[in-house]
Design an enzyme around this catalytic site. Sequence first.
Site, PDB file in Angstrom:
ATOM      1  N   LYS A  56       0.871  -1.119  -0.036  1.00  0.00           N
ATOM      2  CA  LYS A  56       0.127   0.027  -0.010  1.00  0.00           C
ATOM      3  C   LYS A  56       0.863   1.192   0.119  1.00  0.00           C
ATOM      4  O   LYS A  56       0.553   2.037  -0.734  1.00  0.00           O
ATOM      5  CB  LYS A  56      -0.732   0.189   1.313  1.00  0.00           C
ATOM      6  CG  LYS A  56      -2.041  -1.008   1.211  1.00  0.00           C
ATOM      7  CD  LYS A  56      -2.759  -1.365   2.249  1.00  0.00           C
ATOM      8  CE  LYS A  56      -3.841  -2.521   2.356  1.00  0.00           C
ATOM      9  NZ  LYS A  56      -4.418  -2.895   3.362  1.00  0.00           N
ATOM     10  N   GLN A 100      -4.267  -1.905   9.902  1.00  0.00           N
ATOM     11  CA  GLN A 100      -4.208  -2.997   9.269  1.00  0.00           C
ATOM     12  C   GLN A 100      -4.702  -4.151   9.988  1.00  0.00           C
ATOM     13  O   GLN A 100      -4.305  -4.403  11.335  1.00  0.00           O
ATOM     14  CB  GLN A 100      -2.787  -3.336   8.727  1.00  0.00           C
ATOM     15  CG  GLN A 100      -2.710  -4.627   7.926  1.00  0.00           C
ATOM     16  CD  GLN A 100      -3.318  -4.424   6.485  1.00  0.00           C
ATOM     17  OE1 GLN A 100      -3.273  -3.724   5.697  1.00  0.00           O
ATOM     18  NE2 GLN A 100      -4.246  -5.523   6.292  1.00  0.00           N
ATOM     19  N   ASP A 123     -10.989   2.647   4.542  1.00  0.00           N
ATOM     20  CA  ASP A 123     -11.394   1.274   4.539  1.00  0.00           C
ATOM     21  C   ASP A 123     -13.062   1.028   4.321  1.00  0.00           C
ATOM     22  O   ASP A 123     -13.432  -0.079   4.212  1.00  0.00           O
ATOM     23  CB  ASP A 123     -10.985   0.691   5.908  1.00  0.00           C
ATOM     24  CG  ASP A 123      -9.630  -0.364   5.548  1.00  0.00           C
ATOM     25  OD1 ASP A 123      -9.618  -0.602   4.448  1.00  0.00           O
ATOM     26  OD2 ASP A 123      -9.119  -0.610   6.604  1.00  0.00           O
TER      27      ASP A 123
END
Length: 294
Positions: A56, A100, A123
Amino acid sequence: MNVVNNGVIDGKAVAEKVLAECVGEINSLKEQGVVPGLAVVLVGEDPASRVYVASKVRKCAELGLFSRKIELPKDATQEEVLAVVEELNADAQIHGILVQSPPPKHIDEDAIVRAIDPAKDVDGFHPENVAKLTLEDHSGFVACTPAGCMRLLQEAGVETSGAEAVVIGRSMIVGKPMALLLMSKAGNATVTVAHSRTKDLAAVCRRADIIIAAIGMAEFVTADMVKEGAAIIDVGINRVEDASANRGYRLVGDVAYDEVKDKCSVISPVPGGVGPMTIAMLISNTVKAAKQSL
Ligand code: NAD
């Protein structure tokens, strides 16, 4: 570039298309003095998470986005993780925040997600964004993987309107938002959500014009479960032992690709299908967050 070759959807090609669109928007934001910024928080040392976080951050650098990687030790406390989120919420250079998953067991992941400013929740896991998806309020952020699956269907020319879609899996990360997207006015599909308690899953799947497999079990969807001509999106990422592979394993999806491929109209492979789309949609959400911050 062809997006579908012999019935196989090229997720990398579609992801490149999404990212090319992002580059145009990034340049226009830069002209207005804004560099989109993404912060990725990694707690602990999970090797797969490390790989995801690194890719990412690398993608941000490639595209000219600002990024911050914050690494916390595996024994970091809930308060320490929350303090990092608070700092990022207040950081004007950061438009998107991602913690994460999965964090170490002692961390309350739901509480961390709820602490993220919904305007920076790229997200799409914050309850406010889940509500906006349900309400079809497009100012919210949609979870990256299901958003990527929708884009794959669109790019592959799959007609979702009026189609019978079966989503296998009901997680908050994939199954549930996927079902919401398919049944929304953008999808207009008739949706069945199947899960571990579904009776006669094979019969349910055989009705489907579209199957989204998000189970986490290697090659679970077999040819006898698939209607001739169905479109298949395989979200699963599973390791299976393979002595002939350098790493001793290979990645397979939730669909028995070799036997299903010839029966369906289109299928997304693993790897090279949904995977590249997830990161592309994350970048797209970060650019959207930066635009909405203006
Ligand atoms: P999860 O474990 O949270 O959910 C799995 C779902 O499968 C559950 O809802 C469960 O009810 C259902 N299920 C389990 N056994 C079943 C059975 N026998 N019959 C029918 N349904 C059953 O998993 P998740 O986070 O939704 O991920 C699913 C898969 O997708 C995993 O392989 C994961 O690695 C992969 N994934 C890939 C990406 C990507 O970017 N490609 C992103 C997220 C998840």
